[in-house]
Design a protein around this motif. Structure first.
Motif, PDB file in Angstrom:
ATOM      1  N   VAL A 251       9.976  -5.893   6.162  1.00  0.00           N
ATOM      2  CA  VAL A 251       8.962  -4.711   6.567  1.00  0.00           C
ATOM      3  C   VAL A 251       7.795  -5.359   6.558  1.00  0.00           C
ATOM      4  N   GLN A 252       7.378  -6.597   5.693  1.00  0.00           N
ATOM      5  CA  GLN A 252       6.170  -7.211   5.900  1.00  0.00           C
ATOM      6  C   GLN A 252       5.965  -8.017   7.322  1.00  0.00           C
ATOM      7  N   LYS A 253       7.067  -8.391   7.781  1.00  0.00           N
ATOM      8  CA  LYS A 253       6.802  -8.998   9.275  1.00  0.00           C
ATOM      9  C   LYS A 253       6.720  -7.844  10.102  1.00  0.00           C
ATOM     10  N   ARG A 254       7.303  -6.977   9.982  1.00  0.00           N
ATOM     11  CA  ARG A 254       6.929  -5.618  11.071  1.00  0.00           C
ATOM     12  C   ARG A 254       5.737  -5.309  11.012  1.00  0.00           C
ATOM     13  N   LEU A 258       2.575  -5.239  13.910  1.00  0.00           N
ATOM     14  CA  LEU A 258       1.974  -3.984  14.351  1.00  0.00           C
ATOM     15  C   LEU A 258       0.284  -4.051  13.951  1.00  0.00           C
ATOM     16  N   HIS A 259      -0.248  -5.060  13.816  1.00  0.00           N
ATOM     17  CA  HIS A 259      -1.411  -4.952  13.352  1.00  0.00           C
ATOM     18  C   HIS A 259      -2.561  -4.410  14.686  1.00  0.00           C
ATOM     19  N   TRP A 260      -2.162  -4.371  15.665  1.00  0.00           N
ATOM     20  CA  TRP A 260      -2.844  -3.686  16.828  1.00  0.00           C
ATOM     21  C   TRP A 260      -2.831  -2.296  16.882  1.00  0.00           C
ATOM     22  N   ASN A 340      -0.317  -3.241   4.145  1.00  0.00           N
ATOM     23  CA  ASN A 340       0.907  -4.010   4.114  1.00  0.00           C
ATOM     24  C   ASN A 340       0.921  -4.264   2.431  1.00  0.00           C
ATOM     25  N   PRO A 341       1.285  -3.241   1.912  1.00  0.00           N
ATOM     26  CA  PRO A 341       1.560  -3.390   0.556  1.00  0.00           C
ATOM     27  C   PRO A 341       2.559  -4.268   0.140  1.00  0.00           C
ATOM     28  N   PRO A 342       2.541  -5.276  -0.839  1.00  0.00           N
ATOM     29  CA  PRO A 342       3.439  -6.243  -1.096  1.00  0.00           C
ATOM     30  C   PRO A 342       4.855  -5.694  -1.739  1.00  0.00           C
ATOM     31  N   ARG A 343       5.864  -6.272  -1.406  1.00  0.00           N
ATOM     32  CA  ARG A 343       7.205  -5.538  -1.916  1.00  0.00           C
ATOM     33  C   ARG A 343       7.374  -4.410  -1.835  1.00  0.00           C
ATOM     34  N   LEU A 344       7.234  -3.622  -0.629  1.00  0.00           N
ATOM     35  CA  LEU A 344       7.023  -2.205  -0.615  1.00  0.00           C
ATOM     36  C   LEU A 344       8.637  -1.860  -0.763  1.00  0.00           C
ATOM     37  N   VAL A 376       7.409   4.896   5.995  1.00  0.00           N
ATOM     38  CA  VAL A 376       8.071   3.526   6.000  1.00  0.00           C
ATOM     39  C   VAL A 376       9.381   3.519   6.897  1.00  0.00           C
ATOM     40  N   ALA A 377       9.942   4.535   7.237  1.00  0.00           N
ATOM     41  CA  ALA A 377      11.089   4.681   8.076  1.00  0.00           C
ATOM     42  C   ALA A 377      10.314   4.835   9.537  1.00  0.00           C
ATOM     43  N   PHE A 378       9.421   5.293   9.574  1.00  0.00           N
ATOM     44  CA  PHE A 378       8.747   5.686  10.758  1.00  0.00           C
ATOM     45  C   PHE A 378       8.283   4.217  11.274  1.00  0.00           C
ATOM     46  N   ILE A 379       7.632   3.554  10.391  1.00  0.00           N
ATOM     47  CA  ILE A 379       7.387   2.038  10.888  1.00  0.00           C
ATOM     48  C   ILE A 379       8.483   1.021  11.229  1.00  0.00           C
ATOM     49  N   GLU A 380       9.459   1.485  10.614  1.00  0.00           N
ATOM     50  CA  GLU A 380      10.520   0.605  11.036  1.00  0.00           C
ATOM     51  C   GLU A 380      11.297   0.627  12.315  1.00  0.00           C
ATOM     52  N   LYS A 381      11.050   1.985  12.890  1.00  0.00           N
ATOM     53  CA  LYS A 381      11.726   2.505  13.959  1.00  0.00           C
ATOM     54  C   LYS A 381      10.582   2.553  15.023  1.00  0.00           C
TER      55      LYS A 381
END
Length: 504
Positions: A251-254, A258-260, A340-344, A376-381
């Motif tokens: 998730v952190q890498k994802r 998506l920083h842009w 980008n919260p840690p250990r989300l 979080v599910a939306f960010i992953e997909k």
């Protein structure tokens, strides 16, 4: 400002992120909030489905074992060996399955059954001494931190108001902690199920046996959760037997990739150029990051709730109208991307597994937590269509080959020169600075008027007090005359006696 409002209305017309509120509820239709960690069920329905699936698996294993036993017996009989030599395989398998089937019932009965009444009952005031004496022997409390010790003292002090029920609650919590120490080799799902059973049994006892009012039951359950989870945190948060850490890194890498993503792409109805809104956004990001520093599931939920309330404040300040649920989810996604919260994932799983289920099923905590899981599910997909981008642009942005350009005003023609565009940008910036300067000047003038009014008010109050209680200066009292001095004020008194000498 009117231009900003027009842009916000255009964003709302092309909004692509929308979750129907019915999708947040349990898919079984019970009316409680569902959770992706429970496959869309609420806590209650998930446990029912889990028990059904588990019983079905046990039954299938049993049937498979019987079939294998029959095949083994047939193969054994074909070799014409003595019929008395029976295999012990099935009997051992039967014993193992029977024990597994009755394990949960027997352990719950053991810890929630009637306790022995041998010996005198100790009052809660003496429990702290027992805890301190047991630290050397109890494996669950050998290395008690300062925070754990403080929570224990607070918990004992809290239970004094519950009298006999408090004594029983404390005893059940101690038994539960000891049992959890011996269950560390079990899967985290089984430990979670055992914890949820403990919550349910204690709540039922408070309701049925001790007739505790519902509001006090909820308060007691919060304290119980705080007491036991403070002690169990380092054993059950992100355990090595799970893939929580791997999911955290993914998730952190994802999110880094998506920083842009900008607020315009997500159609976020928040204008960070407004100083008040920018401050609230920073507070929301701080809250979601601070969640990882908490040890108790309820405290982590409180961080999510605080973050969500700051989001609603930012939306309301930007739009000058109440925020809607459709505005909330895109903004929450944007906050998660920026923070980008840690250990989300570990935090979400920890809350799902060990939080008091009543908090996740109803109320604002459950609503905000369910929305965070959806974010979080939306960010992953998240894909190009979600951001109204072409697949080519999306791939270029994700690979870092390009970054999205700042959105230009819609009334600019395509053949406008770079210099003219820059001039318009500068004029827009000057206009914004002028608005801020006028606002500051108006606030300064208001402050000046307030100070003048305050000074006049204080002076008026002082004058009224002086007039009401005037100052009177009295002459000093005359000094007392010495006893042997001449009496000038009253000459009727005889003169002082003179010593006389008599001849002997």
């Amino acid at each position: 400002m009117e231009g900003r409002r027009r842009k916000m209305s255009l964003k709302s017309e092309r909004r692509g992120i929308h979750v129907d509120q019915s999708e947040l509820l349990c898919k079984k239709g019970c009316g409680y909030y569902g959770n992706p960690g429970w496959q869309g069920f609420c806590s209650k329905c998930w446990r029912e489905e889990y028990q059904k699936a588990r019983q079905k698996q046990i039954q299938e294993d049993w049937e498979l074992a019987e079939r294998l036993q029959r095949e083994e017996e047939e193969a054994y009989a074909s070799t014409q060996h003595p019929q008395g030599a029976q295999s012990l395989t099935f009997s051992k398998f039967e014993e193992k399955k029977t024990n597994e089937k009755s394990r949960k019932v027997t352990t719950v009965k053991k810890f929630f059954g009637a306790s022995s009444r041998a010996g005198s009952k100790k009052v809660l005031a003496g429990k702290l001494r027992d805890v301190q004496e047991a630290k050397a022997a109890s494996p669950i409390s050998r290395q008690v931190s300062i925070e754990t010790d403080r929570v224990s003292k607070d918990f004992i002090e809290f239970l004094k108001a519950y009298h006999k029920a408090g004594q029983e609650i404390y005893k059940q919590c101690k038994l539960f902690l000891e049992a959890m120490h011996h269950k560390r080799e079990m899967s985290i799902e089984e430990q979670s199920e055992y914890t949820q059973d403990f919550y349910q049994n204690v709540a039922d006892k408070l309701h049925a046996r001790w007739k505790v009012p519902p509001e006090k039951v909820e308060l007691a359950m919060d304290q119980i959760e705080k007491y036991i989870m403070t002690r169990l945190y380092k054993y059950v948060f992100c355990p090595e037997t799970t893939e929580d850490e791997k999911k955290d890194l993914a998730v952190q890498k994802r999110i880094r990739a998506l920083h842009w993503v900008t607020s315009q792409m997500l159609c976020v109805p928040v204008d960070e150029e407004i100083p008040e809104v920018s401050d609230v956004v920073v507070k929301a990001i701080t809250d979601i990051i601070e969640m990882d520093s908490k040890r108790v599931p309820r405290d982590k939920l409180a961080c999510i709730t605080s973050c969500s309330k700051h989001i609603f404040t930012a939306i309301r300040t930007t739009k000058n109208e109440p925020a809607s649920a459709d505005d909330f989810l895109p903004t929450l996604i944007y906050i998660v991307l920026k923070g980008n919260p840690p250990r989300l994932q570990s935090n979400l799983q920890y809350i799902t597994r060990f939080c008091n289920p009543s908090r996740l099923m109803t109320g604002e905590d459950g609503y905000y937590f369910t929305n965070l899981c959806c974010a979080v599910a939306f960010i992953e997909k998240l894909d190009a269509q979600s951001l109204n981008l072409s697949q080519e642009d999306f791939d270029r942005y994700m690979s870092g080959q390009a970054s999205p350009k700042k959105q230009e005003p819609e009334n600019w023609s395509g053949d406008m020169s770079v210099g003219v565009r820059q001039m318009y940008r500068n004029l827009d910036l000057i206009s914004q600075l002028n608005e801020r300067q006028e606002k500051i000047v108006n606030e300064a003038k208001k402050l000046e008027r307030d100070l003048i009014d305050w000074t006049d008010g204080v002076a008026k109050e002082v004058q009224e007090i002086v007039e009401k209680y005037p100052l009177e200066i009295k002459p000093p009292n005359p000094a007392l005359a010495a006893i042997d001095s001449e009496n000038v004020e009253n000459d009727k008194l005889p003169p002082p006696l003179q010593p006389q000498v008599y001849a002997g």
